[in-house]
Enzyme design. Sequence first.
Site, PDB file in Angstrom:
ATOM      1  N   GLY A  13       0.798  -1.214   0.000  1.00 30.54           N
ATOM      2  CA  GLY A  13       0.000   0.000   0.000  1.00 30.54           C
ATOM      3  C   GLY A  13       0.830   1.263   0.000  1.00 30.54           C
ATOM      4  CB  ILE A  14       0.357   4.463   1.844  1.00 29.81           C
ATOM      5  CG1 ILE A  14      -1.008   4.840   1.263  1.00 29.81           C
ATOM      6  CG2 ILE A  14       1.173   5.712   2.115  1.00 29.81           C
ATOM      7  CD1 ILE A  14      -1.888   5.625   2.218  1.00 29.81           C
ATOM      8  CB  ALA A  80       3.200   0.896  11.182  1.00 27.67           C
ATOM      9  CB  THR A  83      -8.904  -0.040  10.396  1.00 26.18           C
ATOM     10  OG1 THR A  83      -8.916  -1.147   9.474  1.00 26.18           O
ATOM     11  CG2 THR A  83      -8.358   1.197   9.712  1.00 26.18           C
ATOM     12  CG  ASP A  85     -13.133   0.710  11.023  1.00 25.10           C
ATOM     13  OD1 ASP A  85     -12.115   1.177  11.577  1.00 25.10           O
ATOM     14  OD2 ASP A  85     -13.380   0.864   9.813  1.00 25.10           O
ATOM     15  N   GLY A 141     -17.706   5.175  13.449  1.00 25.17           N
ATOM     16  CA  GLY A 141     -17.176   3.820  13.554  1.00 25.17           C
ATOM     17  C   GLY A 141     -15.668   3.758  13.670  1.00 25.17           C
ATOM     18  CE1 TYR A 145      -6.285   4.289  10.643  1.00 27.51           C
ATOM     19  CE2 TYR A 145      -7.653   6.136   9.946  1.00 27.51           C
ATOM     20  CZ  TYR A 145      -6.581   5.301   9.733  1.00 27.51           C
ATOM     21  OH  TYR A 145      -5.791   5.478   8.617  1.00 27.51           O
ATOM     22  N   GLY A 176      -6.494  11.312   2.346  1.00 27.99           N
ATOM     23  CA  GLY A 176      -7.905  11.005   2.312  1.00 27.99           C
ATOM     24  C   GLY A 176      -8.082   9.540   1.960  1.00 27.99           C
ATOM     25  CB  ILE A 178      -5.067   6.213  -0.351  1.00 26.03           C
ATOM     26  CG1 ILE A 178      -4.848   7.634   0.200  1.00 26.03           C
ATOM     27  CG2 ILE A 178      -3.976   5.833  -1.343  1.00 26.03           C
ATOM     28  CD1 ILE A 178      -4.842   8.730  -0.825  1.00 26.03           C
TER      29      ILE A 178
END
Length: 237
Positions: A13-14, A80, A83, A85, A141, A145, A176, A178
């Site tokens: 990912g990022i 790092a 989540t 939720d 939710g 986070y 935002g 991604i």
Amino acid sequence: MPRRALVTGGSRGIGAAIAATLRQDGHDVVIVDRTIATTGEKGRDHRAYELDVSQFAAVERVLAEVEADGGPIDILVNNAGITRDGMVHKMDPVSQWQAVIDVNLTSAFNTVRCLVPGMRQRGWGRIINISSISGLKGQIGQANYAAAKAGLIGFTKSIALELAGKGICANCVAPGFIESPMTSAMPPDALRREAAGIPVGRLGKPDDIAAIVAFLASDQASFVTGQVWSANGGQYL
């Protein structure tokens, strides 16, 4: 000038995009992640170490090994994150609340605490903490986070003030929505609703975030510290 960089959560990912972009800029990149053994990262063209960044003793031990193996870390990217939720009235105090706080917020303290003494001695450093749009506006939710990501902003501003006189800049990037493994786990309907509310008409890409990190990691960013760089396609202004 090429430096040595550490990216936490750098396997995908990022984080993977940040690691790749920093390598393209000539930096020697090291990644740490909890799942190195199962992601194939050991075969990539950067050094990779297994590490649970939420555990201070482990961070202290592994980062000492990292610097002994290849030299000091001058660029630290705290990416790092996890989540877990749930609505706050149902949220488990340990497996949801504390787990997210530990990985998304406490981990940044852990790495900074271990690497900043060396940066101070050398008189140069870049710390880039990956926050989130959720840390700016909150999210249903995601009380855990959002709290962690908002805390990361306050942490960044505080250390920016402490370290500014030592040639060390600390900044946040607040992505935002991604395209990443984290957002792909969202319910499709929820993701479509979020995408529909982005003025530029698309989800962000990991490279959008990596480009900002690359600038903040550079010599050209020496007058930028304590800032939050939002990259959300105009979704939150």
